[in-house]
Each structure stands twice: as C-alpha cells, then as structure tokens.
Design an enzyme around this catalytic site. Structure first.
Site, PDB file in Angstrom:
ATOM      1  N   ALA A  62       0.850  -1.183   0.000  1.00 23.72           N
ATOM      2  CA  ALA A  62       0.000   0.000   0.000  1.00 23.72           C
ATOM      3  C   ALA A  62       0.891   1.240   0.000  1.00 23.72           C
ATOM      4  CB  ALA A  62      -0.871  -0.018   1.245  1.00 23.72           C
ATOM      5  N   GLY A 101       0.182  -5.194   0.581  1.00 26.59           N
ATOM      6  CA  GLY A 101      -0.939  -5.163  -0.356  1.00 26.59           C
ATOM      7  C   GLY A 101      -0.558  -5.668  -1.737  1.00 26.59           C
ATOM      8  N   GLU A 104      -0.763  -9.337  -1.447  1.00 26.49           N
ATOM      9  CA  GLU A 104      -2.180  -9.684  -1.279  1.00 26.49           C
ATOM     10  C   GLU A 104      -2.918  -9.625  -2.614  1.00 26.49           C
ATOM     11  OE1 GLU A 104      -2.543  -6.786   2.015  1.00 26.49           O
ATOM     12  OE2 GLU A 104      -3.656  -8.398   3.004  1.00 26.49           O
ATOM     13  N   GLU A 124       3.371  -6.134   7.186  1.00 28.58           N
ATOM     14  CA  GLU A 124       2.535  -5.089   7.799  1.00 28.58           C
ATOM     15  C   GLU A 124       2.785  -4.878   9.288  1.00 28.58           C
ATOM     16  OE1 GLU A 124       1.537  -7.137   5.479  1.00 28.58           O
ATOM     17  OE2 GLU A 124       0.119  -6.198   4.118  1.00 28.58           O
TER      18      GLU A 124
HETATM   19  N1  3HC Z   1       4.547   3.475   0.292  1.00 29.95           N
HETATM   20  C1  3HC Z   1       5.032   4.691  -0.042  1.00 29.95           C
HETATM   21  N2  3HC Z   1       6.312   4.901  -0.387  1.00 29.95           N
HETATM   22  C2  3HC Z   1       7.125   3.829  -0.394  1.00 29.95           C
HETATM   23  C3  3HC Z   1       6.695   2.538  -0.054  1.00 29.95           C
HETATM   24  C4  3HC Z   1       5.325   2.368   0.303  1.00 29.95           C
HETATM   25  N3  3HC Z   1       4.811   1.161   0.616  1.00 29.95           N
HETATM   26  N4  3HC Z   1       7.736   1.677  -0.155  1.00 29.95           N
HETATM   27  C5  3HC Z   1       8.802   2.419  -0.548  1.00 29.95           C
HETATM   28  N5  3HC Z   1       8.427   3.710  -0.695  1.00 29.95           N
HETATM   29  C6  3HC Z   1       9.283   4.831  -1.140  1.00 29.95           C
HETATM   30  C7  3HC Z   1      10.338   5.158  -0.118  1.00 29.95           C
HETATM   31  O1  3HC Z   1       9.852   6.064   0.845  1.00 29.95           O
HETATM   32  C8  3HC Z   1      11.426   5.754  -0.984  1.00 29.95           C
HETATM   33  O2  3HC Z   1      11.038   7.084  -1.261  1.00 29.95           O
HETATM   34  P1  3HC Z   1      12.146   8.228  -1.415  1.00 29.95           P
HETATM   35  O3  3HC Z   1      12.989   7.820  -2.583  1.00 29.95           O
HETATM   36  O4  3HC Z   1      11.327   9.448  -1.636  1.00 29.95           O
HETATM   37  O5  3HC Z   1      12.899   8.239  -0.122  1.00 29.95           O
HETATM   38  C9  3HC Z   1      11.315   4.961  -2.278  1.00 29.95           C
HETATM   39  O6  3HC Z   1      10.010   4.391  -2.276  1.00 29.95           O
HETATM   40  C10 3HC Z   1      12.331   3.854  -2.405  1.00 29.95           C
HETATM   41  O7  3HC Z   1      12.277   3.047  -1.235  1.00 29.95           O
HETATM   42  P2  3HC Z   1      13.587   2.453  -0.555  1.00 29.95           P
HETATM   43  O8  3HC Z   1      14.595   3.522  -0.388  1.00 29.95           O
HETATM   44  O9  3HC Z   1      13.147   1.701   0.636  1.00 29.95           O
HETATM   45  O10 3HC Z   1      14.091   1.466  -1.720  1.00 29.95           O
HETATM   46  P3  3HC Z   1      14.765   0.041  -1.598  1.00 29.95           P
HETATM   47  O11 3HC Z   1      15.049  -0.380  -2.987  1.00 29.95           O
HETATM   48  O12 3HC Z   1      15.861   0.055  -0.606  1.00 29.95           O
HETATM   49  O13 3HC Z   1      13.637  -0.932  -0.986  1.00 29.95           O
HETATM   50  C11 3HC Z   1      11.450  -1.921  -0.776  1.00 29.95           C
HETATM   51  C12 3HC Z   1      12.472  -1.218  -1.700  1.00 29.95           C
HETATM   52  C13 3HC Z   1      11.997  -3.300  -0.358  1.00 29.95           C
HETATM   53  C14 3HC Z   1      10.183  -2.097  -1.539  1.00 29.95           C
HETATM   54  C15 3HC Z   1      11.240  -1.055   0.490  1.00 29.95           C
HETATM   55  O14 3HC Z   1      10.942   0.263   0.079  1.00 29.95           O
HETATM   56  C16 3HC Z   1      10.128  -1.507   1.380  1.00 29.95           C
HETATM   57  O15 3HC Z   1      10.328  -2.395   2.164  1.00 29.95           O
HETATM   58  N6  3HC Z   1       8.946  -0.861   1.308  1.00 29.95           N
HETATM   59  C17 3HC Z   1       7.859  -1.063   2.221  1.00 29.95           C
HETATM   60  C18 3HC Z   1       7.180  -2.376   2.035  1.00 29.95           C
HETATM   61  C19 3HC Z   1       6.002  -2.497   2.973  1.00 29.95           C
HETATM   62  O16 3HC Z   1       6.110  -2.359   4.164  1.00 29.95           O
HETATM   63  N7  3HC Z   1       4.812  -2.795   2.411  1.00 29.95           N
HETATM   64  C20 3HC Z   1       3.630  -2.985   3.168  1.00 29.95           C
HETATM   65  C21 3HC Z   1       2.841  -1.731   3.214  1.00 29.95           C
HETATM   66  S1  3HC Z   1       1.383  -1.866   4.212  1.00 29.95           S
HETATM   67  C22 3HC Z   1       0.240  -2.603   3.243  1.00 29.95           C
HETATM   68  O17 3HC Z   1       0.537  -2.997   2.150  1.00 29.95           O
HETATM   69  C23 3HC Z   1      -1.141  -2.742   3.794  1.00 29.95           C
HETATM   70  C24 3HC Z   1      -1.984  -3.733   3.042  1.00 29.95           C
HETATM   71  O18 3HC Z   1      -2.133  -4.889   3.794  1.00 29.95           O
HETATM   72  C25 3HC Z   1      -3.347  -3.196   2.732  1.00 29.95           C
END
Ligand code: 3HC
Length: 685
Positions: A62, A101, A104, A124
């Site tokens: 998400a 997400g 999912e 999450e």
């Molecule tokens: N939402 C918004 N922005 C995000 C994001 C997300 N889920 N994931 C990454 N970004 C952004 C970062 O803030 C960063 O922005 P910036 O360049 O402006 O600083 C950019 O994307 C690049 O991210 P990273 O520097 O972390 O890049 P990496 O290549 O090192 O890592 C990644 C990539 C493994 C995808 C890592 O970003 C990550 O782990 N992201 C989060 C994953 C996550 O937690 N997902 C679950 C979200 S909750 C959800 O999905 C709820 C659902 O159940 C409904």
C-alpha cells in the site's frame, strides 16, 4: 501518465502497473487497476489477464503516505474482489518486491509466477498494522495456518526459491517474465483458481498452537502481533467472507493507532536519513575489500557485517593469540547462526574463507576501506592512524569506530584527513541495526557517500552526525542517565527507575544496562568530563561510590544490583540502598516518592532537551535522525517513534513541566534547547 496501462497480446490483456519508484498501491494504481480489470473482463475478445509491474518491482505494498487519512475508494479489497469476480484467469507476474498489499493482490489472482530475485511477504506488522486485503485469509490456504502465523507475525520477506517451496508461488521462471506469464495465462485456458475456494491444508493442531505461542512471545505484547495471529487463526474458525471483513476492520483500526503512526514515521525517517546535505553531487568510492584492525568483540562483529554482505575482510591484530581469538569469535557468531538455522554449513564455510587474518598492518595495503576497532583511547587511535597512513593505498577510506572521541584530532595526525570518517557500530555489531556515521570537519563528500553506501550494503540504518562528545546517541544517553541518577539522589531507587522505563517499553532499564556494559567506563569518562567542566555543572554521585567499592557491574558480580553466575540476585541490594540514602543525606536532599510516570517524563525530557541542543549545534541534521538513533541503537521502543516523536504527541504543558524538573535537577550549568520549536516541526498539522 496513467498509473496502469493495458497492452494486448492476442487474447491476453497485460495490465502494467507503473508508479515509480516502487509501484506503491496508491489511489491512482487501485483506481487504474479496478477500471482495467473490469474492462478486460467485459471484453469478449480476451481470455485471460496478466498483472505485471513496470520498473523495479511488482507492488511494494500500500502507499504508506496515504495512511494518515481515511483511505479513498476504491480500496485494495475492491480490486481483488473484481479479480475474483472476473470469470477469466488472472496471473500475477512478480519481479522485485511484492510486499503487503502487493502480495495480497497477487494472492487474489489465480496464479503467481515470479523471477528468481523476487521477494514476497506480508511485512505489515512492522508498521503496527495487520494485512488488510485478505493476506491473513488467503496465505494460510496456500501454506497452512502455522506457517502463515510465523510469516505474518515475523513480517519475514521470502525469496522466490523458498516461496516456491512453500507454495506461495506457482512457478519461478528464468528469462522473460512477461512472456512466461502470458504463456501461463493461456495455458490456464479460462480455468479460475481462486484461493478463497481452497480448503485449508491439513495440519497438526499442536503445530498451530506452537506457532501462535512463539509469535505471541516474540511479539512482547504488541497489539499488531496479537491481532495478526488472531486474524490468521480466524481462517480456520470463520467463514471466508466474515473473516475477511473482520481482518479489514482490524487493519483500519490499527492503521489509526498511535503505534502505527510512530512506525510509519520511522519508516520514512530511515529513508530521509540517507539524504545528507552537501552530498548531492558526491559519488561513493568503490569498495571491494575491507580491513578491520582489532579482533575484539566489536572488531569481530564489524567483520561479520561485511562478510555477510559478501565482502572479503582482512583482520589485523597485534599478536597471534589475539588474532586467533578474533577469528574464533567470528566462527562462534556463525556457529550460533548455524545452530539457529539462519545459515547453512556451506554458507558458513564460504564466509569464514573470506577472512584473511594477519599480524601486519601492511596486509591492508590493498583495502578500500579500513575500520579501526582498537582500544577507546585517543593516543592509541592516533598512533594507529599514524602507522596506517603511509601503508594504505591512495583513496582508501579510513574509519574509526570510536563512540566518543574527537575524529578531527585523529584525522589531523595523518596526511589524508579528507579520507577519515567515523563508523560507530553498536554492540553486538552484527545484530544492532544502527550505524552512526561521523562526519569530521575535513571528511570529503565522496568519503561520506562511501560510508552511507556501505551502511546500506550491510543492511544498517545509517545516521550521519557531526563531531561532538558522544556524537548523537551517547550524548543523549548520557543526559538520560544523569537524570535517572539525579532521581536516585532525590528519592527513587534503581529498581524503581528501571521498572518505570521497562513499563514505558525499553527492553531494559538504564541501571540494568549500566551493569551489563560496566560502570567503570562511565566512571572514567565522568572523571575526564568533571575535570574540564565548570563548577556549576552537577554530576551524580552514586555511581562513583559504587565504583569506589569495586561494584563495576555484572562482570564484578555487583553494580547497581548483585549477581551470582551472571544472574541477578533479588530486586533490591541493601548495600546500594544504603549508598543511595547516604548520598541524599550528604547532599541535604529530602527524599520523596517518584511515580513511574514522573520517572518516565523526567528521563525522557532529558533526552528531548539534549536532542534539541544537538540540533541547534548541528551535530544532528534533523529531528527524525535523533529518533532513529535512539530507537535503533539504544532500545527506545519503536512503537513510540523515538523521544522527539513521543514528546510531539504529548500535551505541551506536560513536556514543559518535565523540562522544568530536568532543569531544576541539573543545576546552574543546565542549558535549555529550543524544544518547543523542534517539537512543532513534528506535531501533526
Ligand atoms: N509506500 C510509499 N512509499 C514507499 C513505499 C510504500 N509502501 N515503499 C517504498 N516507498 C518509497 C520510499 O519512501 C522511498 O522514497 P524516497 O525515494 O522518496 O525516499 C522509495 O520508495 C524507495 O524506497 P527504498 O529507499 O526503501 O528502496 P529500496 O530499494 O531500498 O527498498 C522496498 C524497496 C523493499 C520495496 C522497500 O521500500 C520496502 O520495504 N517498502 C515497504 C514495504 C512495505 O512495508 N509494504 C507494506 C505496506 S502496508 C500494506 O501494504 C497494507 C496492506 O495490507 C493493505
């Protein structure tokens, strides 16, 4: 440009998700997907759909930036419902990250195929929430309830090969993912395979109970973990639709919690910390070979960090005994990993083979980065830097692991002060996530950029600090400890202070920590500081008295508490009580009772004030950097976001009152930071 575009390959529609940098499932993505799925389904010329990501990932999850406000429709469950309602098979083609997400969504499809480097999982809980788009219901239908509990509660990210083995993926392909996905979609020949229709795999009830008990124990009372376990277990207890609705309601409730807001703040703080002023044009120097001087606890842990990242390490010690002990320490770390199933025998052998032990500094001549982890003493470090200077190749980065000392003075003894940087690891270095990177006056921008790139490569949370006694972390921790010790003189006892801070969420209280790390180091530092300080600066006294009696902590069998065979004996040591009471009497302080809340507020306000001073002095670049340091290096509870985030969520008057008490306790030498201005920058708009 639209976040989702559609291309046709005969009877297959390929839906391309394009939302750089990581294809987060923002409103534009969800809206685009829903429209594209519905229109492809209604098109009689199409027989199947493929979802694929443009750029470097499928969908990273998400869009977390949307989580501070109510989510706009269509939400992800509606997109998945449309896929399930569609009578044509939908194939998820995964490369890069399919997390949260994103995974999912893939679970809502009829098949999942991926490249070998793909990474899938439901992380999450690290954000204080649970999966909210069916992950807790569809995953167990593929991998079983026990494995799903482990995966959701640990937030583990799984590589393609393991995911395939577990059943999370249908196939892992080499070569052209899109072509393979289209072929797969055609081969499905209009057959749907909705995970919601699958029964749960048979499994032993004890396996589920054990997985749940382990997850709850590891979760240490965190709401998201308990809710995640309960949600996965609902897959076996409730009808699918009912469990799905319950999961979504829990997700929405937790998303709005203070804990989730704090963890989101830390997520973005980590990324923000990598943006350092003055580095816009700097390119990291290449690092292929690393040298570590000193094979003690710290040096061996540091070596492991680099070995784990696939970099060969030359380890240098003064004599054969110390060198053998250093290599043995590294082996022992890997052996523990082997026993815990974190790495294989083969992997261990590979990493150990990448160590070159040596008794000569000359062995570091070809190293691109050399880190010293020798005794914490300026003269010792300067002597080493002097010796290393003529031996290292031109352009090599020379780093010190000092936790307090002035890096400018170390660099000044060399002819290469621009190549010097601080890499302050935290013990145990291979475990602790924080890396404090210290930028000396002369440090060249590309040297700092190299340090940051290395930090990322070895998986650390890197925070840049400028030179100043104790940099960011130890300076704040020291202010916190002083305040805790002042409270002893005013009426509290060590076990009360520790209990109050553990109740706040710290893994250990400051006195238990002090016993573990040894009181003698703090004693020596304080003597050095007291000699240089003005008379108005107040120093706490109890620690000195304990040290005078040889109570140096656990290693001496006694410190703030008493120990036998490494275990604490009793909560209260009458001898410590007597010393504490005597100090109060000598200082003519009438002892009074402290409530746990008062202890917490005083201790944390001291941290907050010191942080504000560090920001004013530009030793720390931004407030969120300070919070990252305290959470990742000092056991500050992540679910509270760090001292500054925590304070920004408390009433102004409460923080002001706590600061007044800190000021009153600290004596005439107290300096007040611009706390309100700092907190204003963090308060919700
Ligand atoms: N939402 C918004 N922005 C995000 C994001 C997300 N889920 N994931 C990454 N970004 C952004 C970062 O803030 C960063 O922005 P910036 O360049 O402006 O600083 C950019 O994307 C690049 O991210 P990273 O520097 O972390 O890049 P990496 O290549 O090192 O890592 C990644 C990539 C493994 C995808 C890592 O970003 C990550 O782990 N992201 C989060 C994953 C996550 O937690 N997902 C679950 C979200 S909750 C959800 O999905 C709820 C659902 O159940 C409904």
């Amino acid at each position: 440009m639209s976040a989702v575009r559609v291309e046709r390959e005969d009877s297959v529609a390929v839906l391309i998700i394009d939302n750089p940098p990581v294809n987060a499932a923002s409103w534009e993505v969800r809206n685009g997907l829903l429209a594209a799925v519905q229109s492809a389904c209604a098109d009689p010329a199409l027989r199947a759909l493929v979802l694929i990501g443009a750029g470097r990932s499928f969908i990273a999850g998400a869009d977390i930036r949307e989580f501070d406000k109510p989510l706009r429709d269509p939400q992800m469950p509606a997109v998945i419902a449309a896929i399930e309602a569609c009578d044509k098979p939908v194939v998820a083609a995964i490369h890069g990250a399919a997390l949260g997400g994103g995974f999912e969504l893939a679970l809502g499809c009829d098949a999942r195929i991926a490249t070998a480097e793909a990474l899938v999982g439901l992380p999450e809980t690290t954000l204080g929430i649970i999966p909210g788009a069916g992950g807790t219901q569809r995953l167990p239908r593929l991998v079983g309830t026990a494995v799903a509990i482990e995966m959701v509660s640990s937030a583990r990210r799984v590589k393609a090969a393991e995911a395939l083995r577990l059943g999370m993926l249908d196939a892992v392909v080499e070569g052209d993912l899109r072509a393979a996905a289209v072929r797969h979609a055609r081969e499905m020949a209009s057959r749907k395979r909705r995970l919601r229709d699958l029964p749960l795999p048979e499994e032993r009830a004890e396996a589920v109970e054990t997985a749940a008990a382990n997850a709850l124990a590891r979760g240490k009372g965190r709401a998201a973990i308990a809710e995640a376990v309960a949600a996965v277990r609902d897959s076996a207890r409730l009808p699918f639709s009912e469990a799905l609705a319950k999961e979504r309601a829990t997700f929405q409730r937790l998303r709005e919690s203070e804990e989730a807001a704090a963890l989101r703040y830390l997520f973005f703080a980590e990324r923000e910390a990598a943006r350092v002023s003055g580095l816009e044009a700097a390119k990291p120097r290449p690092v292929h070979q690393v040298g570590v001087v000193g094979g003690g606890l710290m040096g061996s842990g540091i070596a492991v960090c680099f070995l784990d990242a696939g970099l060969p390490v030359t380890l240098v010690e003064r004599d054969q005994g110390a060198l053998d002990a250093g290599v043995e320490r590294i082996r022992a770390i890997y052996h523990r990993g082997l026993q815990a199933g974190r790495l294989s025998q083969e992997e261990m052998a590979k990493r150990v083979a990448c160590i070159t032990p040596s008794l000569s500094l000359a062995a570091l001549a070809s190293a691109d980065l050399v880190i010293e982890a020798v005794f914490e003493d300026m003269a010792v470090k300067q002597a080493l830097f002097r010796d290393l200077d003529p031996l290292l190749k031109q352009g090599a980065v020379l780093a010190s692991n000092t936790s307090y000392l002035n890096l400018d003075r170390m660099g000044a003894v060399t002819k290469r002060p621009a190549d010097i940087v601080g890499l302050h690891f935290f013990s145990p270095a291979q475990v602790m996530r924080l890396l404090e990177i210290v930028r000396a006056e002369a440090t060249a921008p590309d040297v700092l950029a190299t340090a940051l790139a290395m930090g990322k490569r070895i998986g650390k949370v890197s925070v840049v600090a400028r030179v100043g006694e104790g940099f960011i972390g130890n300076r704040i921790y020291s202010a916190y400890r002083f305040q805790c010790e002042f409270m002893l003189e005013e009426g509290a006892y060590p076990e009360e202070v520790d209990a109050a801070l553990v109740a706040f969420g710290f893994a250990m209280g400051p006195f238990a920590v002090s016993d573990m790390s040894g009181l003698d180091i703090a004693w020596a530092t304080r003597k050095r500081l007291a000699a240089a300080a003005d008379a108005a600066t107040r120093f706490p006294e109890v620690l000195n008295r304990l040290c005078e009696k040889g109570r140096f902590g656990q290693k001496a069998g006694a410190g703030w508490y008493r120990y036998a065979q490494g275990a604490r004996r009793g909560a209260v040591d009458p001898e410590v009580r007597a010393i504490v009471d005597a100090v109060s009497r000598e200082k003519k302080v009438t002892r009074r009772v402290f409530t746990p809340e008062e202890i917490q507020h005083r201790a944390l306000a001291a941290m907050v004030n010191e942080a504000a001073l560090l920001l004013r002095e530009k030793i720390a670049e931004r407030a969120s950097d300070v919070d990252l340091v305290m959470v990742n290096g000092y056991g500050f509870p992540a679910q509270r976001g760090g001292p500054l985030f925590w304070a920004s969520r408390r009433p102004r008057e409460e923080i002001a009152a706590a600061l007044d008490s800190v000021a009153a306790a600290s004596g005439a030498g107290f300096r007040r930071g611009d706390v309100d201005a700092v907190l204003d920058g963090l308060r919700p708009k």
